[in-house]
Every structure is written in C-alpha cells, then in structure tokens.
Scaffold this motif. Structure first.
Motif, PDB file in Angstrom:
ATOM      1  N   SER A  11      17.506 -48.139 -39.828  1.00  0.00           N
ATOM      2  CA  SER A  11      16.716 -47.513 -40.897  1.00  0.00           C
ATOM      3  C   SER A  11      15.658 -48.444 -41.473  1.00  0.00           C
ATOM      4  CB  SER A  11      17.622 -47.008 -42.015  1.00  0.00           C
ATOM      5  OG  SER A  11      18.406 -45.941 -41.558  1.00  0.00           O
ATOM      6  N   GLU A  12      16.007 -49.706 -41.715  1.00  0.00           N
ATOM      7  CA  GLU A  12      15.019 -50.633 -42.277  1.00  0.00           C
ATOM      8  C   GLU A  12      13.860 -50.844 -41.306  1.00  0.00           C
ATOM      9  OE1 GLU A  12      16.403 -54.117 -44.311  1.00  0.00           O
ATOM     10  OE2 GLU A  12      18.168 -53.052 -45.054  1.00  0.00           O
ATOM     11  N   GLU A  13      14.156 -50.933 -40.027  1.00  0.00           N
ATOM     12  CA  GLU A  13      13.096 -51.069 -39.014  1.00  0.00           C
ATOM     13  C   GLU A  13      12.215 -49.815 -39.004  1.00  0.00           C
ATOM     14  OE1 GLU A  13      12.780 -51.259 -34.180  1.00  0.00           O
ATOM     15  OE2 GLU A  13      14.482 -52.239 -35.136  1.00  0.00           O
ATOM     16  N   ARG A  14      12.827 -48.655 -39.099  1.00  0.00           N
ATOM     17  CA  ARG A  14      12.063 -47.400 -39.137  1.00  0.00           C
ATOM     18  C   ARG A  14      11.160 -47.347 -40.364  1.00  0.00           C
ATOM     19  NH1 ARG A  14      16.031 -42.385 -37.513  1.00  0.00           N
ATOM     20  NH2 ARG A  14      16.845 -43.244 -35.579  1.00  0.00           N
ATOM     21  N   LEU A  15      11.673 -47.768 -41.508  1.00  0.00           N
ATOM     22  CA  LEU A  15      10.867 -47.769 -42.725  1.00  0.00           C
ATOM     23  C   LEU A  15       9.694 -48.732 -42.617  1.00  0.00           C
ATOM     24  CD1 LEU A  15      13.601 -47.529 -45.485  1.00  0.00           C
ATOM     25  CD2 LEU A  15      11.948 -45.771 -44.818  1.00  0.00           C
ATOM     26  N   ARG A  16       9.897 -49.887 -42.003  1.00  0.00           N
ATOM     27  CA  ARG A  16       8.802 -50.848 -41.820  1.00  0.00           C
ATOM     28  C   ARG A  16       7.708 -50.271 -40.917  1.00  0.00           C
ATOM     29  NH1 ARG A  16      13.016 -54.524 -41.923  1.00  0.00           N
ATOM     30  NH2 ARG A  16      13.253 -54.496 -39.674  1.00  0.00           N
ATOM     31  N   SER A  17       8.082 -49.435 -39.974  1.00  0.00           N
ATOM     32  CA  SER A  17       7.092 -48.863 -39.058  1.00  0.00           C
ATOM     33  C   SER A  17       6.428 -47.607 -39.618  1.00  0.00           C
ATOM     34  CB  SER A  17       7.745 -48.546 -37.711  1.00  0.00           C
ATOM     35  OG  SER A  17       8.651 -47.474 -37.836  1.00  0.00           O
ATOM     36  N   LEU A  18       6.939 -47.087 -40.724  1.00  0.00           N
ATOM     37  CA  LEU A  18       6.402 -45.845 -41.285  1.00  0.00           C
ATOM     38  C   LEU A  18       4.964 -46.005 -41.776  1.00  0.00           C
ATOM     39  CD1 LEU A  18       6.899 -42.917 -42.043  1.00  0.00           C
ATOM     40  CD2 LEU A  18       7.878 -43.717 -44.197  1.00  0.00           C
ATOM     41  N   GLY A  19       4.675 -47.082 -42.513  1.00  0.00           N
ATOM     42  CA  GLY A  19       3.317 -47.296 -43.019  1.00  0.00           C
ATOM     43  C   GLY A  19       2.283 -47.354 -41.908  1.00  0.00           C
ATOM     44  N   PRO A  20       2.472 -48.224 -40.921  1.00  0.00           N
ATOM     45  CA  PRO A  20       1.510 -48.271 -39.824  1.00  0.00           C
ATOM     46  C   PRO A  20       1.386 -46.926 -39.079  1.00  0.00           C
ATOM     47  CG  PRO A  20       2.850 -50.253 -39.810  1.00  0.00           C
ATOM     48  CD  PRO A  20       3.447 -49.321 -40.837  1.00  0.00           C
ATOM     49  N   ALA A  21       2.482 -46.209 -38.943  1.00  0.00           N
ATOM     50  CA  ALA A  21       2.419 -44.904 -38.267  1.00  0.00           C
ATOM     51  C   ALA A  21       1.588 -43.915 -39.075  1.00  0.00           C
ATOM     52  CB  ALA A  21       3.824 -44.360 -38.037  1.00  0.00           C
ATOM     53  N   LEU A  22       1.784 -43.901 -40.401  1.00  0.00           N
ATOM     54  CA  LEU A  22       1.020 -42.980 -41.251  1.00  0.00           C
ATOM     55  C   LEU A  22      -0.456 -43.368 -41.322  1.00  0.00           C
ATOM     56  CD1 LEU A  22       3.580 -42.362 -44.126  1.00  0.00           C
ATOM     57  CD2 LEU A  22       2.785 -40.702 -42.427  1.00  0.00           C
ATOM     58  N   GLN A  23      -0.766 -44.651 -41.194  1.00  0.00           N
ATOM     59  CA  GLN A  23      -2.165 -45.079 -41.185  1.00  0.00           C
ATOM     60  C   GLN A  23      -2.915 -44.510 -39.989  1.00  0.00           C
ATOM     61  OE1 GLN A  23      -1.769 -49.350 -41.412  1.00  0.00           O
ATOM     62  NE2 GLN A  23      -2.241 -49.338 -43.597  1.00  0.00           N
ATOM     63  N   GLN A  24      -2.208 -44.184 -38.930  1.00  0.00           N
ATOM     64  CA  GLN A  24      -2.834 -43.619 -37.737  1.00  0.00           C
ATOM     65  C   GLN A  24      -3.102 -42.117 -37.871  1.00  0.00           C
ATOM     66  OE1 GLN A  24      -3.845 -45.663 -35.236  1.00  0.00           O
ATOM     67  NE2 GLN A  24      -3.120 -47.228 -36.644  1.00  0.00           N
ATOM     68  N   CYS A  25      -2.576 -41.493 -38.929  1.00  0.00           N
ATOM     69  CA  CYS A  25      -2.741 -40.052 -39.147  1.00  0.00           C
ATOM     70  C   CYS A  25      -3.985 -39.818 -39.992  1.00  0.00           C
ATOM     71  CB  CYS A  25      -1.517 -39.465 -39.840  1.00  0.00           C
ATOM     72  SG  CYS A  25       0.002 -39.661 -38.915  1.00  0.00           S
ATOM     73  N   SER A  26      -5.009 -39.245 -39.408  1.00  0.00           N
ATOM     74  CA  SER A  26      -6.288 -39.106 -40.107  1.00  0.00           C
ATOM     75  C   SER A  26      -6.221 -38.146 -41.294  1.00  0.00           C
ATOM     76  CB  SER A  26      -7.374 -38.652 -39.129  1.00  0.00           C
ATOM     77  OG  SER A  26      -7.012 -37.417 -38.540  1.00  0.00           O
ATOM     78  N   GLY A  27      -5.253 -37.271 -41.357  1.00  0.00           N
ATOM     79  CA  GLY A  27      -5.157 -36.319 -42.462  1.00  0.00           C
ATOM     80  C   GLY A  27      -4.394 -36.836 -43.669  1.00  0.00           C
ATOM     81  N   VAL A  28      -3.868 -38.059 -43.607  1.00  0.00           N
ATOM     82  CA  VAL A  28      -3.083 -38.615 -44.708  1.00  0.00           C
ATOM     83  C   VAL A  28      -4.004 -39.380 -45.655  1.00  0.00           C
ATOM     84  CG1 VAL A  28      -1.263 -40.251 -45.330  1.00  0.00           C
ATOM     85  CG2 VAL A  28      -0.980 -38.781 -43.339  1.00  0.00           C
ATOM     86  N   LEU A  29      -4.014 -38.969 -46.932  1.00  0.00           N
ATOM     87  CA  LEU A  29      -4.782 -39.709 -47.937  1.00  0.00           C
ATOM     88  C   LEU A  29      -4.012 -40.942 -48.384  1.00  0.00           C
ATOM     89  CD1 LEU A  29      -6.264 -36.943 -50.239  1.00  0.00           C
ATOM     90  CD2 LEU A  29      -7.491 -38.474 -48.709  1.00  0.00           C
ATOM     91  N   PHE A  30      -2.757 -40.751 -48.775  1.00  0.00           N
ATOM     92  CA  PHE A  30      -1.899 -41.878 -49.115  1.00  0.00           C
ATOM     93  C   PHE A  30      -0.450 -41.447 -49.050  1.00  0.00           C
ATOM     94  CE2 PHE A  30      -2.746 -39.952 -53.234  1.00  0.00           C
ATOM     95  CZ  PHE A  30      -1.514 -39.956 -53.858  1.00  0.00           C
TER      96      PHE A  30
END
Length: 69
Positions: A11-30
């Motif tokens: 879970s901690e590894e997944r949470l660390r990868s969440l930010g970079p993954a969401l940065q790749q989504c062009s529709g995400v503001l924050f």
C-alpha cells in the motif's frame, strides 16, 4: 464504513506512485491525500482517502485551466 480486511502489503508503495500517475492524467487539476493514510507507517486498517478535482469537458475543450463556478 469499517472493513476488517487489512490493506495490501504494498500500500505505501502504491500511494507513493499515485502522485506521479495522476500527473500523467491531463484531466486532473489537482489531487490530495487525506485521512489515516497521511500518517506513516500505515496501520493495517488505515483508510485511504484521495480527493481529485477534474476539469469539466467545457473547460478542457476551451483550454481554460481553472475550475468552473
């Protein structure tokens, strides 16, 4: 709701990868993480709360990068 199933071991590894993954989504503001998952180390029954603000289709298509009122 309280679940009696523990979080996955990675879970901690997944949470660390969440930010970079969401940065790749062009529709995400924050996005932000809040609640029990913000405290390290995670406990087996910690909750994981993630808030995500998405652009509306009209804002995205016009190229205006702010939330609609």
């Amino acid at each position: 709701m309280i679940h009696k199933t523990s979080l996955p071991k990675d879970s901690e590894e997944r949470l660390r990868s969440l930010g970079p993954a969401l940065q790749q989504c062009s529709g995400v503001l924050f996005a932000y993480l809040f609640g029990g998952a913000t405290v390290s180390p995670l406990k087996p029954l910690s909750d994981v709360d993630v808030a995500v603000t998405l652009m509306t289709l009209s804002i995205w298509s016009r190229g205006v990068w702010r939330p609609s009122a």
